[in-house]
Enzyme design. Structure first.
Site, PDB file in Angstrom:
ATOM      1  N   ARG A  10       0.827  -1.197   0.000  1.00 31.64           N
ATOM      2  CA  ARG A  10       0.000   0.000   0.000  1.00 31.64           C
ATOM      3  C   ARG A  10       0.869   1.257   0.000  1.00 31.64           C
ATOM      4  O   ARG A  10       2.048   1.220   0.367  1.00 31.64           O
ATOM      5  CB  ARG A  10      -0.968  -0.002   1.187  1.00 31.64           C
ATOM      6  CG  ARG A  10      -0.331   0.222   2.553  1.00 31.64           C
ATOM      7  CD  ARG A  10      -1.341  -0.010   3.668  1.00 31.64           C
ATOM      8  NE  ARG A  10      -0.763   0.346   4.977  1.00 31.64           N
ATOM      9  CZ  ARG A  10      -1.149   1.395   5.696  1.00 31.64           C
ATOM     10  NH1 ARG A  10      -2.093   2.197   5.241  1.00 31.64           N
ATOM     11  NH2 ARG A  10      -0.602   1.644   6.862  1.00 31.64           N
ATOM     12  N   ASN A  20       7.644   1.124   0.167  1.00 31.33           N
ATOM     13  CA  ASN A  20       7.824   0.014  -0.769  1.00 31.33           C
ATOM     14  C   ASN A  20       8.610   0.399  -2.022  1.00 31.33           C
ATOM     15  O   ASN A  20       9.063  -0.470  -2.756  1.00 31.33           O
ATOM     16  CB  ASN A  20       6.459  -0.557  -1.155  1.00 31.33           C
ATOM     17  CG  ASN A  20       5.712  -1.095   0.050  1.00 31.33           C
ATOM     18  OD1 ASN A  20       6.160  -2.039   0.688  1.00 31.33           O
ATOM     19  ND2 ASN A  20       4.577  -0.481   0.364  1.00 31.33           N
ATOM     20  N   ARG A  69      -6.147  -2.327  -4.646  1.00 33.47           N
ATOM     21  CA  ARG A  69      -6.779  -2.511  -3.348  1.00 33.47           C
ATOM     22  C   ARG A  69      -7.818  -1.436  -3.089  1.00 33.47           C
ATOM     23  O   ARG A  69      -7.676  -0.286  -3.512  1.00 33.47           O
ATOM     24  CB  ARG A  69      -5.720  -2.469  -2.240  1.00 33.47           C
ATOM     25  CG  ARG A  69      -4.887  -3.714  -2.174  1.00 33.47           C
ATOM     26  CD  ARG A  69      -3.695  -3.554  -1.259  1.00 33.47           C
ATOM     27  NE  ARG A  69      -4.058  -3.464   0.155  1.00 33.47           N
ATOM     28  CZ  ARG A  69      -3.167  -3.516   1.141  1.00 33.47           C
ATOM     29  NH1 ARG A  69      -1.875  -3.634   0.849  1.00 33.47           N
ATOM     30  NH2 ARG A  69      -3.542  -3.439   2.390  1.00 33.47           N
ATOM     31  N   SER A  80      -3.291  -7.652   7.003  1.00 34.71           N
ATOM     32  CA  SER A  80      -2.827  -8.314   5.780  1.00 34.71           C
ATOM     33  C   SER A  80      -3.826  -9.370   5.338  1.00 34.71           C
ATOM     34  O   SER A  80      -4.064  -9.557   4.135  1.00 34.71           O
ATOM     35  CB  SER A  80      -1.465  -8.961   6.015  1.00 34.71           C
ATOM     36  OG  SER A  80      -0.477  -7.992   6.272  1.00 34.71           O
ATOM     37  N   GLN A 101       6.813 -10.305   1.658  1.00 38.88           N
ATOM     38  CA  GLN A 101       6.974  -8.976   2.245  1.00 38.88           C
ATOM     39  C   GLN A 101       8.124  -8.262   1.555  1.00 38.88           C
ATOM     40  O   GLN A 101       9.283  -8.637   1.713  1.00 38.88           O
ATOM     41  CB  GLN A 101       7.266  -9.120   3.737  1.00 38.88           C
ATOM     42  CG  GLN A 101       7.527  -7.831   4.455  1.00 38.88           C
ATOM     43  CD  GLN A 101       6.266  -7.242   5.049  1.00 38.88           C
ATOM     44  OE1 GLN A 101       5.245  -7.144   4.380  1.00 38.88           O
ATOM     45  NE2 GLN A 101       6.330  -6.842   6.298  1.00 38.88           N
ATOM     46  N   ARG A 165      21.634 -20.854  33.575  1.00 45.38           N
ATOM     47  CA  ARG A 165      21.622 -20.094  32.335  1.00 45.38           C
ATOM     48  C   ARG A 165      22.368 -20.856  31.230  1.00 45.38           C
ATOM     49  O   ARG A 165      23.508 -21.285  31.441  1.00 45.38           O
ATOM     50  CB  ARG A 165      22.287 -18.728  32.540  1.00 45.38           C
ATOM     51  CG  ARG A 165      21.488 -17.773  33.404  1.00 45.38           C
ATOM     52  CD  ARG A 165      22.299 -16.523  33.736  1.00 45.38           C
ATOM     53  NE  ARG A 165      22.660 -15.791  32.534  1.00 45.38           N
ATOM     54  CZ  ARG A 165      21.908 -14.828  32.001  1.00 45.38           C
ATOM     55  NH1 ARG A 165      20.744 -14.512  32.562  1.00 45.38           N
ATOM     56  NH2 ARG A 165      22.303 -14.185  30.927  1.00 45.38           N
TER      57      ARG A 165
END
Length: 245
Positions: A10, A20, A69, A80, A101, A165
């Site tokens: 978008r 993007n 879209r 999404s 992505q 640990r």
């Protein structure tokens, strides 16, 4: 089996304007993903879904089919999954959606081919990308809980015992979603799920797993691309030699 590679891109990104289309090594993030996808074996079709003309034009010029879209699925409140299902409303021929992505530009051809092979084998309903973490994680406890008041604790160890640990070399670590890609059957997506059924994963190194959301991330991606020799063609030979990073 129709496998649709789908990028949701978008125009209304917040941290970086038109994120993007931001450049890494002189190439827009969208093209890093499209060039990689185009070299994979297994995509029946390749799509970019966006509400922005410049993004749709760049996608079309570089071989992707485009889906415009709606304002609703492009809003800040839309998920999404909302956008994917809107896409599916117009594409009943699709059996599997591979959601890629493009703000994770260092996904390589080998990563996607591995995921596609698993998904098209018929053995899995969903496959997604992970990276391995050796971080020692703690959970903040709710201050009004009786157990907090009684023990005087504010946080509690989640994935290790503080009395013993672990050394990094003595345990396998945790697998953490990195958000780079998700492959899901349409049946699963129509149930409102991206992951479910029989699930598998593809492990990516930390160096491959950057997700660009801020200006700092974008700068860091440029440094990593130069240091590791990443190129937009999605090929860097054996991806496994970077696991130590």
């Amino acid at each position: 089996m129709h496998v649709a590679g789908l990028i949701l891109a978008r125009g209304g990104s917040k941290g970086i304007r038109l994120k993007n289309l931001a450049l890494v090594k002189g190439t827009p993030l969208l093209l890093w993903s499209l060039k990689t996808m185009s070299r994979c074996s297994g995509f029946t079709s390749m799509w970019v879904s966006s509400d922005h003309d410049d993004i749709l034009q760049l996608a079309h010029q570089n071989g992707a089919q485009i889906h415009r879209r709606s304002a609703e699925s492009s809003s800040d409140g839309a998920s999404s999954l909302d956008a994917v299902n809107e896409f599916l409303d117009s594409h009943s021929e699709v059996d599997v959606v591979a959601l890629i992505q493009c703000t994770s530009p260092f996904v390589r051809v080998a990563h996607l081919n591995q995921a596609l092979a698993k998904m098209t084998s018929g053995c899995y309903d969903s496959v997604f990308s992970v990276t391995r973490s050796h971080s020692l994680r703690w959970m903040q406890l709710e201050p009004n809980k009786t157990e907090v008041d009684a023990a005087g604790e504010e946080i509690r160890a989640v994935n290790f015992d503080p009395h013993c640990r672990p050394k990094r070399q003595d345990w396998d670590g945790d697998l953490v979603e990195n958000g780079a890609f998700y492959l899901s059957s349409v049946q699963l997506l129509r149930r409102g799920l991206i992951q479910g059924g029989k699930i598998s994963f593809v492990e990516m190194s930390a160096a491959h797993s950057i997700d660009i959301d801020t200006a700092y991330d974008l700068w860091l991606a440029g440094q990593q691309a130069s240091y590791f020799g990443f190129e937009p063609d999605g090929d860097n030979g054996d991806v496994n030699h970077l696991q130590r990073y």
